[in-house]
Design an enzyme around this catalytic site. Structure first.
Site, PDB file in Angstrom:
ATOM      1  N   GLU A 103       0.164  -0.584  -9.191  1.00 42.47           N
ATOM      2  CA  GLU A 103       1.111   0.851  -8.655  1.00 42.47           C
ATOM      3  C   GLU A 103       1.299   0.325  -6.914  1.00 42.47           C
ATOM      4  O   GLU A 103       0.950  -0.603  -6.538  1.00 42.47           O
ATOM      5  CB  GLU A 103       0.773   2.261  -8.206  1.00 42.47           C
ATOM      6  CG  GLU A 103       0.294   2.631  -9.480  1.00 42.47           C
ATOM      7  CD  GLU A 103       1.267   3.601 -10.054  1.00 42.47           C
ATOM      8  OE1 GLU A 103       2.596   3.642  -9.901  1.00 42.47           O
ATOM      9  OE2 GLU A 103       1.484   5.001 -10.487  1.00 42.47           O
ATOM     10  N   ASN A 114       9.205   3.425  -9.455  1.00 44.81           N
ATOM     11  CA  ASN A 114       8.595   3.316  -8.530  1.00 44.81           C
ATOM     12  C   ASN A 114       8.771   1.898  -7.946  1.00 44.81           C
ATOM     13  O   ASN A 114       7.351   1.110  -6.988  1.00 44.81           O
ATOM     14  CB  ASN A 114       7.489   4.346  -7.967  1.00 44.81           C
ATOM     15  CG  ASN A 114       6.326   3.577  -9.019  1.00 44.81           C
ATOM     16  OD1 ASN A 114       6.488   2.651  -9.479  1.00 44.81           O
ATOM     17  ND2 ASN A 114       4.888   4.330  -8.498  1.00 44.81           N
ATOM     18  N   ASP A 161      -1.673  -2.665 -20.301  1.00 40.62           N
ATOM     19  CA  ASP A 161      -1.869  -1.496 -19.469  1.00 40.62           C
ATOM     20  C   ASP A 161      -2.259  -0.238 -20.069  1.00 40.62           C
ATOM     21  O   ASP A 161      -1.792  -0.432 -21.653  1.00 40.62           O
ATOM     22  CB  ASP A 161      -1.363  -0.736 -18.014  1.00 40.62           C
ATOM     23  CG  ASP A 161       0.457  -0.517 -18.880  1.00 40.62           C
ATOM     24  OD1 ASP A 161       0.105  -0.058 -19.618  1.00 40.62           O
ATOM     25  OD2 ASP A 161       1.147  -0.067 -17.650  1.00 40.62           O
ATOM     26  N   HIS A 176       6.315  -0.414 -10.045  1.00 39.09           N
ATOM     27  CA  HIS A 176       5.366  -0.954 -10.099  1.00 39.09           C
ATOM     28  C   HIS A 176       5.625  -1.633 -11.524  1.00 39.09           C
ATOM     29  O   HIS A 176       6.507  -1.730 -12.325  1.00 39.09           O
ATOM     30  CB  HIS A 176       4.494   0.117 -11.264  1.00 39.09           C
ATOM     31  CG  HIS A 176       4.142   0.710 -12.084  1.00 39.09           C
ATOM     32  ND1 HIS A 176       4.457   2.314 -11.704  1.00 39.09           N
ATOM     33  CD2 HIS A 176       5.161   0.431 -12.924  1.00 39.09           C
ATOM     34  CE1 HIS A 176       4.190   2.898 -12.705  1.00 39.09           C
ATOM     35  NE2 HIS A 176       5.554   1.858 -14.418  1.00 39.09           N
TER      36      HIS A 176
HETATM   37  C1  GLP Z   1       4.706   2.593 -17.365  1.00 42.83           C
HETATM   38  C2  GLP Z   1       3.811   2.156 -17.985  1.00 42.83           C
HETATM   39  C3  GLP Z   1       4.234   0.130 -17.209  1.00 42.83           C
HETATM   40  C4  GLP Z   1       5.713   0.190 -18.112  1.00 42.83           C
HETATM   41  C5  GLP Z   1       6.627   1.207 -16.576  1.00 42.83           C
HETATM   42  C6  GLP Z   1       7.965   1.270 -17.025  1.00 42.83           C
HETATM   43  O1  GLP Z   1       4.479   3.569 -16.738  1.00 42.83           O
HETATM   44  N1  GLP Z   1       2.691   1.676 -16.804  1.00 42.83           N
HETATM   45  O2  GLP Z   1       3.522  -0.832 -18.489  1.00 42.83           O
HETATM   46  O3  GLP Z   1       6.004  -0.908 -18.374  1.00 42.83           O
HETATM   47  O4  GLP Z   1       5.474   2.425 -16.711  1.00 42.83           O
HETATM   48  O5  GLP Z   1       8.450   2.802 -18.354  1.00 42.83           O
HETATM   49  P1  GLP Z   1       9.746   2.499 -18.580  1.00 42.83           P
HETATM   50  O6  GLP Z   1       9.942   0.875 -19.557  1.00 42.83           O
HETATM   51  O7  GLP Z   1       9.491   3.529 -20.174  1.00 42.83           O
HETATM   52  O8  GLP Z   1      10.765   2.758 -17.574  1.00 42.83           O
END
Ligand code: GLP
Length: 242
Positions: free
Chosen positions: A141, A134, A68, A136
């Site tokens: 989302e 959240n 992403d 996602h």
């Molecule tokens: C981000 C990204 C995701 C990521 C997720 C978890 O916003 N869009 O691809 O896997 O949130 O992030 P983290 O590993 O920093 O908790």
């Protein structure tokens, strides 16, 4: 079916996940793998880089597809997913991957960039995912469903805050591009990486409560070849002891 995660001690978690990835690359050197950014995979990439430097794994014939990306951040912005994946992994490999597909978020038409990335996201052997607070996955989302395609979408406040406060972006993006849940569910294998006690409740929702668009990760249970790779902190609410 109740998904049973692989639970590793926090101190070993990154090495265990890296070793699994190295094993996939050995078994299938032409691996087509989708990789995430975020904080969760950082120690895994650190371990993979060390293994690659030692000759224990190679991306030489592999194709890497980015999961992403934010829309509206300038090239090189520290929050950009392409900036982070290059700095943490790709630029540190002794031999680069055969192909890398980042997301062209600078295209004046983000929709066109998303359509191109959707082609790159076909036929994936492995998709590696983090879990948002959240629920996602990628930028799928809340509101996303199993058929959600690769697309441009508005970001939640929680995601936007991450760009600003966690990654030091100079701007606050309002939109993102993500590989859709449809492509994620079509990959031959999917791994969900989750660490730390702050993710324990959202992981419980994703694995133990009914499927719900409010927690898009809950749809990952439809994948026939899903591995949930977590540390002890993230596993505390899953209802069994390791
Ligand atoms: C981000 C990204 C995701 C990521 C997720 C978890 O916003 N869009 O691809 O896997 O949130 O992030 P983290 O590993 O920093 O908790």
């Amino acid at each position: 079916m109740t998904i049973q995660p692989d639970v590793f001690p926090a101190a070993d978690w990154a090495a265990r996940v890296a070793a699994l990835l190295a094993e996939r690359l050995r078994t299938n050197p032409d691996l087509r793998v989708c990789l995430p950014t975020g904080d969760t995979p950082v120690p895994v990439y650190e371990a993979v880089v060390a293994m690659a430097a030692a000759g224990a794994c190679s991306f030489e014939r592999a194709t890497v597809v980015l999961l992403d990306e934010w829309v509206g951040l300038p090239p090189g912005d520290p929050a950009r997913c392409d900036t982070r994946l290059r700095a943490q992994l790709l630029d540190r490999l002794p031999v680069p991957p055969a192909a890398v597909h980042v997301i062209d978020a600078d295209d004046p038409s983000p929709e066109a960039a998303a359509a191109r990335h959707d082609e790159a996201a076909r036929d994936l052997d492995l998709v590696v995912l983090g879990l948002g607070m959240n629920g996602h996955v990628g930028f799928n989302e809340p509101g996303s469903v199993p058929g959600s395609p690769t697309r441009v979408l508005p970001l939640s406040d929680a995601s936007r805050d991450a760009a600003r406060t966690r990654y030091g972006s100079g701007a606050v993006p309002t939109a993102g591009i993500t590989i859709g849940l449809n492509r994620i569910l079509a990959a031959r294998e999917a791994w969900l990486l989750v660490t730390g006690p702050r993710k324990a409740e959202v992981l419980r929702l994703a694995l133990r409560e009914p499927e719900d668009p409010d927690c898009p990760a809950s749809f990952l249970r439809r994948h026939t070849n899903l591995r949930v790779l977590v540390d002890e902190g993230a596993a505390t609410l899953l209802g069994y002891a390791i």
